[in-house]
Design a protein around this motif. Structure first.
Motif, PDB file in Angstrom:
ATOM      1  N   VAL A  35       0.877  -1.187   0.000  1.00 48.55           N
ATOM      2  CA  VAL A  35       0.000   0.000   0.000  1.00 48.55           C
ATOM      3  C   VAL A  35       0.911   1.234   0.000  1.00 48.55           C
ATOM      4  O   VAL A  35       2.094   1.141   0.316  1.00 48.55           O
ATOM      5  N   LEU A  36       0.317   2.379  -0.371  1.00 47.87           N
ATOM      6  CA  LEU A  36       1.048   3.643  -0.300  1.00 47.87           C
ATOM      7  C   LEU A  36       0.606   4.381   0.959  1.00 47.87           C
ATOM      8  O   LEU A  36      -0.577   4.398   1.286  1.00 47.87           O
ATOM      9  N   VAL A  37       1.558   4.985   1.646  1.00 51.99           N
ATOM     10  CA  VAL A  37       1.255   5.705   2.880  1.00 51.99           C
ATOM     11  C   VAL A  37       1.880   7.104   2.821  1.00 51.99           C
ATOM     12  O   VAL A  37       3.002   7.266   2.329  1.00 51.99           O
ATOM     13  N   PHE A  38       1.133   8.105   3.295  1.00 50.27           N
ATOM     14  CA  PHE A  38       1.682   9.462   3.444  1.00 50.27           C
ATOM     15  C   PHE A  38       1.244  10.008   4.797  1.00 50.27           C
ATOM     16  O   PHE A  38       0.239   9.565   5.355  1.00 50.27           O
ATOM     17  N   ASN A  39       2.031  10.933   5.311  1.00 45.82           N
ATOM     18  CA  ASN A  39       1.688  11.529   6.607  1.00 45.82           C
ATOM     19  C   ASN A  39       1.687  13.056   6.560  1.00 45.82           C
ATOM     20  O   ASN A  39       1.536  13.709   7.590  1.00 45.82           O
TER      21      ASN A  39
END
Lengths: 241, 241
Positions: A38-42
């Motif tokens: 999955v792609l994750v950003f914060n």
């Protein structure tokens, strides 16, 4: 690929713990298995490719593998949106997030009706909109504030585009003439029923406002928000680069 | 004041018979009484002040008193919208109607998913949107058609603004440079997933197309439709007059 916003720091090898809802979404709705990506950003560390490394009773664990996109941030534009009914407010938040707004400030004006605002729900809509449209940060959504108070404490270095249904300058010409690229801005949208004559007079007299017209047809408040933000991005924001 | 669209001819003294649903709305929801006034338009004869002159079992009768606004028509712009999921399609129709689109043509493209289209529901949304935002006519909404067939039979006198997510000209500069005010136009919005490479190549090669970019962020199809129509109205349509 699925994109998730998580508040945790992102670095190679970091173990990330999504919320229980996010965990359920990944394993029960999207049927991800161990090792799936999955792609994750914060909002700070760019976008990371992560893999599902553990499935526990209390949720899943994701392991950050590699940054796939660096952090970016859109232009410094705020949306000051008079509080309108729930569906229109939610719509405006969803679309303003897609259009790259940095800050959403719900406004109480003379003609604002007493609509209840669920900020947790608006935050959730902004997160989903950012996740689904590839945005790398989230807009901040404030508690409602009185327009009069906000204008009182205004930073004069921030221009305010004021959408005046009684007529303003044609918007593309007005914005293009300013050549104000890079300067902070805000866009103000009135409630159903518009601004009061006193509000309009005050707004027009302030040195940092630009009154613009959104055309000859009546637009609902949520439509006006999307139209104004689009025009701003296209004329002053990052669409022309 | 309540605004209703009725298909009947409007002239002084004409007796008008709203549908049963409209009659119920007037008397049961809005609680109108004999002698109360509503505004009526039919897309041809302008906007008329009418009064409730009879309440019968099979519905109400309205009597046209006087024209309060002459008929107007917006610029000649069509929206060619790839068929997307129901909520996005309904949203696009509602907002495009507010923004003055003349004709909505649902498109089947290479990557269109098989969403079912309820034209009666879309018509009802367009009517409600026109009623509530003061518009004097209704957009025509077509049955879905294949993009390839539509391009085959295209009137070359009508320009086509093609929103290309792989990059086109900055939209305000592109449209302003054309100075094409008064010419018929159409705006083409692709499906989730965009146009196929073959479609894009064909579109770019046609003499009547202008490829534009809607900025660096991913926009959903419905948001793209609202953004593109806004920019078109502001740069080429009737917002600058």
């Amino acid at each position: 690929m699925i994109r998730l916003h998580l508040p945790q720091p992102l670095s190679a090898g970091a173990a990330l713990v999504p919320s229980l809802d996010q965990s359920r979404y990944l394993t029960q709705v999207m049927r991800l298995k161990l090792g799936d990506a999955v792609l994750v950003f914060n909002g700070q560390d760019g976008e990371w490719r992560c893999v599902l490394s553990d499935i526990l009773k209390k949720g899943v664990v994701l392991k950050a593998e590699a940054q796939v996109r660096p952090q970016t941030i859109g232009p410094d534009v705020h949306l000051l949106m008079a509080v309108v009914k729930k569906s229109a407010m939610e719509f405006a938040v969803e679309k303003a997030t897609e259009l790259g707004v940095r800050h959403i400030r719900p406004m109480l004006t003379a003609r604002t009706q007493g609509h209840h605002l669920r900020l947790d729900r608006l935050d959730a809509i902004a997160i989903e909109s950012a996740e689904q449209t590839g945005r790398m940060d989230l807009p901040v959504i404030d508690d409602p504030a009185k327009l009069a108070d906000v204008l009182e404490g205004w930073d004069p270095g921030r221009r305010l585009m004021f959408c005046d249904e009684t007529g303003g300058a044609p918007v593309v010409k007005a914005l293009s003439a300013l050549e104000d690229s890079g300067r902070p801005w805000a866009i103000l949208i009135g409630p159903e029923g518009g601004f009061s004559p006193q509000e309009r007079e005050r707004l027009r007299a302030l040195p940092f406002t630009t009154a613009v017209s959104l055309g000859p047809r009546v637009l609902r408040a949520d439509t006006a928000a999307v139209a104004a933000l689009t025009l701003w991005q296209a004329a002053v924001g990052d669409w022309e680069r």
